[in-house]
Write a protein that holds these residues in place. Structure first.
Motif, PDB file in Angstrom:
ATOM      1  N   ALA A   1       0.816  -1.212   0.000  1.00 32.26           N
ATOM      2  CA  ALA A   1       0.000   0.000   0.000  1.00 32.26           C
ATOM      3  C   ALA A   1       0.849   1.260   0.000  1.00 32.26           C
ATOM      4  O   ALA A   1       0.302   2.363  -0.057  1.00 32.26           O
ATOM      5  CB  ALA A   1      -0.915   0.003   1.224  1.00 32.26           C
ATOM      6  N   MET A   2       2.173   1.106   0.032  1.00 29.12           N
ATOM      7  CA  MET A   2       3.077   2.257   0.129  1.00 29.12           C
ATOM      8  C   MET A   2       4.327   2.022  -0.703  1.00 29.12           C
ATOM      9  O   MET A   2       4.690   0.887  -0.996  1.00 29.12           O
ATOM     10  CB  MET A   2       3.523   2.478   1.591  1.00 29.12           C
ATOM     11  CG  MET A   2       2.414   2.607   2.603  1.00 29.12           C
ATOM     12  SD  MET A   2       1.563   4.181   2.528  1.00 29.12           S
ATOM     13  CE  MET A   2       2.797   5.286   3.200  1.00 29.12           C
TER      14      MET A   2
ATOM     15  N   ALA B   1       5.753  -1.664  -9.362  1.00 21.33           N
ATOM     16  CA  ALA B   1       4.410  -2.036  -9.797  1.00 21.33           C
ATOM     17  C   ALA B   1       4.487  -2.610 -11.207  1.00 21.33           C
ATOM     18  O   ALA B   1       5.191  -2.079 -12.071  1.00 21.33           O
ATOM     19  CB  ALA B   1       3.484  -0.823  -9.767  1.00 21.33           C
ATOM     20  N   GLY B   2       3.784  -3.714 -11.437  1.00 23.57           N
ATOM     21  CA  GLY B   2       3.843  -4.387 -12.729  1.00 23.57           C
ATOM     22  C   GLY B   2       4.895  -5.475 -12.785  1.00 23.57           C
ATOM     23  O   GLY B   2       4.959  -6.215 -13.762  1.00 23.57           O
TER      24      GLY B   2
ATOM     25  N   ILE C   1      10.223  -1.854  -2.405  1.00 19.90           N
ATOM     26  CA  ILE C   1       8.957  -2.162  -3.065  1.00 19.90           C
ATOM     27  C   ILE C   1       8.178  -0.876  -3.301  1.00 19.90           C
ATOM     28  O   ILE C   1       8.355   0.116  -2.575  1.00 19.90           O
ATOM     29  CB  ILE C   1       8.131  -3.162  -2.221  1.00 19.90           C
ATOM     30  CG1 ILE C   1       7.043  -3.816  -3.063  1.00 19.90           C
ATOM     31  CG2 ILE C   1       7.558  -2.496  -0.977  1.00 19.90           C
ATOM     32  CD1 ILE C   1       6.419  -5.049  -2.414  1.00 19.90           C
ATOM     33  N   PHE C   2       7.359  -0.887  -4.332  1.00 18.71           N
ATOM     34  CA  PHE C   2       6.582   0.299  -4.690  1.00 18.71           C
ATOM     35  C   PHE C   2       5.088   0.001  -4.606  1.00 18.71           C
ATOM     36  O   PHE C   2       4.656  -1.157  -4.638  1.00 18.71           O
ATOM     37  CB  PHE C   2       6.974   0.784  -6.084  1.00 18.71           C
ATOM     38  CG  PHE C   2       8.386   1.293  -6.141  1.00 18.71           C
ATOM     39  CD1 PHE C   2       8.654   2.643  -5.952  1.00 18.71           C
ATOM     40  CD2 PHE C   2       9.460   0.433  -6.348  1.00 18.71           C
ATOM     41  CE1 PHE C   2       9.956   3.120  -5.981  1.00 18.71           C
ATOM     42  CE2 PHE C   2      10.761   0.897  -6.384  1.00 18.71           C
ATOM     43  CZ  PHE C   2      11.008   2.254  -6.187  1.00 18.71           C
ATOM     44  N   THR C   3       4.299   1.055  -4.480  1.00 21.18           N
ATOM     45  CA  THR C   3       2.856   0.924  -4.278  1.00 21.18           C
ATOM     46  C   THR C   3       2.226   0.057  -5.363  1.00 21.18           C
ATOM     47  O   THR C   3       2.425   0.292  -6.554  1.00 21.18           O
ATOM     48  CB  THR C   3       2.188   2.310  -4.279  1.00 21.18           C
ATOM     49  OG1 THR C   3       2.791   3.111  -3.264  1.00 21.18           O
ATOM     50  CG2 THR C   3       0.694   2.189  -4.017  1.00 21.18           C
ATOM     51  N   GLY C   4       1.452  -0.946  -4.928  1.00 19.26           N
ATOM     52  CA  GLY C   4       0.758  -1.835  -5.850  1.00 19.26           C
ATOM     53  C   GLY C   4       1.543  -3.055  -6.263  1.00 19.26           C
ATOM     54  O   GLY C   4       0.973  -3.977  -6.864  1.00 19.26           O
TER      55      GLY C   4
END
Length: 415
Positions: free
Chosen positions: A65-66, A91-92, A107-110
């Motif tokens: 989430a962050m 993300a992706g 890590i990145f959001t999503g």
């Protein structure tokens, strides 16, 4: 189509309560139109014809989430500490490499959490030094969107009868649903009654007026997602009225007229409808309004609105809208009023429920209250343009400043 006790209301001189009229109309609503399948980009404002269950979990996997660092909460001391930084997941992207004890990953959001990770720490709470990242104390599951947290596979996503808004389309798209089954838009035939009516742009002779109802009612119907078949103004002649009504009934699901239903008016409209179907004339306990007609033309439902512009607008919003929405297949058709303090006194009780053109404004203490336009005529639309809703004063009631009144925002009635 049954007339029941409602047909005697006008003849007896009694006034029919507004809620009674609405529920009677809802009981008489026809079945919804045929079902169509449409793409999501064509579904805004359409009404779902079938329940939709989710084909997948939402979210489909645990994700961050962050923007921050993913880790196993058990690896970090209770007071916080440092872990070895071993990678990066945007993300992706996804990582199938399990997180080992003592490790963290950028890590990145999503982005999906790597196997073994159960917690995310926001980047602003961390400090990176070379290949290590310093982290504060954490709780297991912090800043993680868990798989299926929003919806589980097989859960009911949306019920039939729901009119689709932007948020419903987004939810469907998020579940991978590209097409939906909806009811065909209701085909509504719109007609005006009166030899005095002319269209904007035309010259007016003495005694003539411009047809405002044609344009306001057509706009309402289109805003409600219905297809409008506009037949213009009918001449006040029996044969011409019969021909116009017969054509509209042949081409539409139901008919809506304005004018020609007040006591004392020439009865060409009533005669024409009786020749093709049936008519009930009602006197509603509503102001503005009161004269309303309901019946059928060649087997198609018909509602006759009063001719005064504000009366036509408000009876359409309050009485006709629920009927049309039920005929369109909508499940929940009645608006939910707000309860707000009155910024006015209304000392004179009335035997009709009053729908007063109003808007919200800050009161003396800064909280919102309901203000009235000084002009509440049934013939004038300027007050409705000034207003952003309707204040409701019940039959035989009076209102004092700061009393709670029901308030219906136009935003909830016009879409």
């Amino acid at each position: 189509m049954s007339s029941g006790a409602c047909g005697s209301v006008c003849e007896s001189g009694a006034l029919m309560p507004v809620d009674e009229a609405i529920h009677y109309l809802l009981d008489q609503a026809p079945l919804p139109p045929p079902v169509q399948q449409v793409a999501l980009d064509q579904a805004l404002g359409r009404v779902l014809a079938t329940d939709i269950r989710s084909p997948m979990n939402l979210p489909p996997w645990d994700n961050s989430a962050m923007d921050g660092y993913a880790l196993r909460a058990a690896d970090l001391p209770a007071v916080g500490g440092s872990l070895t930084l071993v990678g990066r997941i945007a993300a992706g992207q996804a990582s199938n490499k399990p997180l080992q004890p003592g490790q963290a990953v950028r890590i990145f959001t999503g982005a999906p959490l790597p196997p073994g990770a159960d917690t995310v720490v926001p980047q602003e709470s961390c400090r990176v030094e070379g290949e290590r990242v310093w982290l504060p104390p954490v709780n297991d599951g912090d800043h993680v969107r868990k798989e299926g947290e929003e919806v589980r596979r097989g859960d009911l996503l949306l019920r039939a009868g729901k009119r689709l808004r932007a948020q419903e389309l987004g939810l469907l798209a998020g579940a991978g649903i590209a097409r939906v089954e909806v009811y065909r838009p209701l085909q509504v035939g719109l007609l005006s009654s009166g030899d005095e009516l002319r269209e904007p742009g035309e010259a007016l002779a003495p005694g003539q007026i411009y047809n405002s109802n044609r344009h306001s009612l057509a706009a309402l119907l289109r805003g409600w997602g219905m297809d409008v078949h506009d037949y213009g103004a009918m001449p006040d002649k029996l044969l011409a009225s019969r021909q116009a009504l017969g054509l509209a009934a042949a081409e539409c699901d139901l008919l809506l007229t304005s004018g020609g239903v007040s006591v004392g008016e020439e009865d060409h409209l009533k005669q024409a409808i009786e020749a093709l179907g049936s008519v009930d004339l009602w006197r509603l306990a509503i102001q503005p309004g009161k004269p309303l007609a309901f019946g059928e033309v060649a087997g198609k439902p018909w509602i006759g609105l009063p001719g005064n512009p504000s009366a036509a607008l408000i009876t359409a919003l309050i009485v006709v809208r629920p009927f049309l929405f039920r005929a369109q297949g909508v499940d929940e058709v009645l608006p939910v009023p707000l309860q707000l303090p009155a910024g006015f006194d209304w000392p004179k009780p009335n035997r009709r429920r009053q729908y007063l053109r109003a808007k919200l404004a800050p009161g003396a203490d800064g909280s919102l209250c309901v203000e009235l336009h000084p002009q509440q005529s049934s013939a004038m639309l300027a007050a409705a343009c000034w207003a952003d809703g309707l204040a409701v004063v019940e039959c035989q009631a009076h209102v004092r400043m700061h009393d709670k009144v029901m308030y219906l925002p136009f935003a909830s009635l016009m879409q």
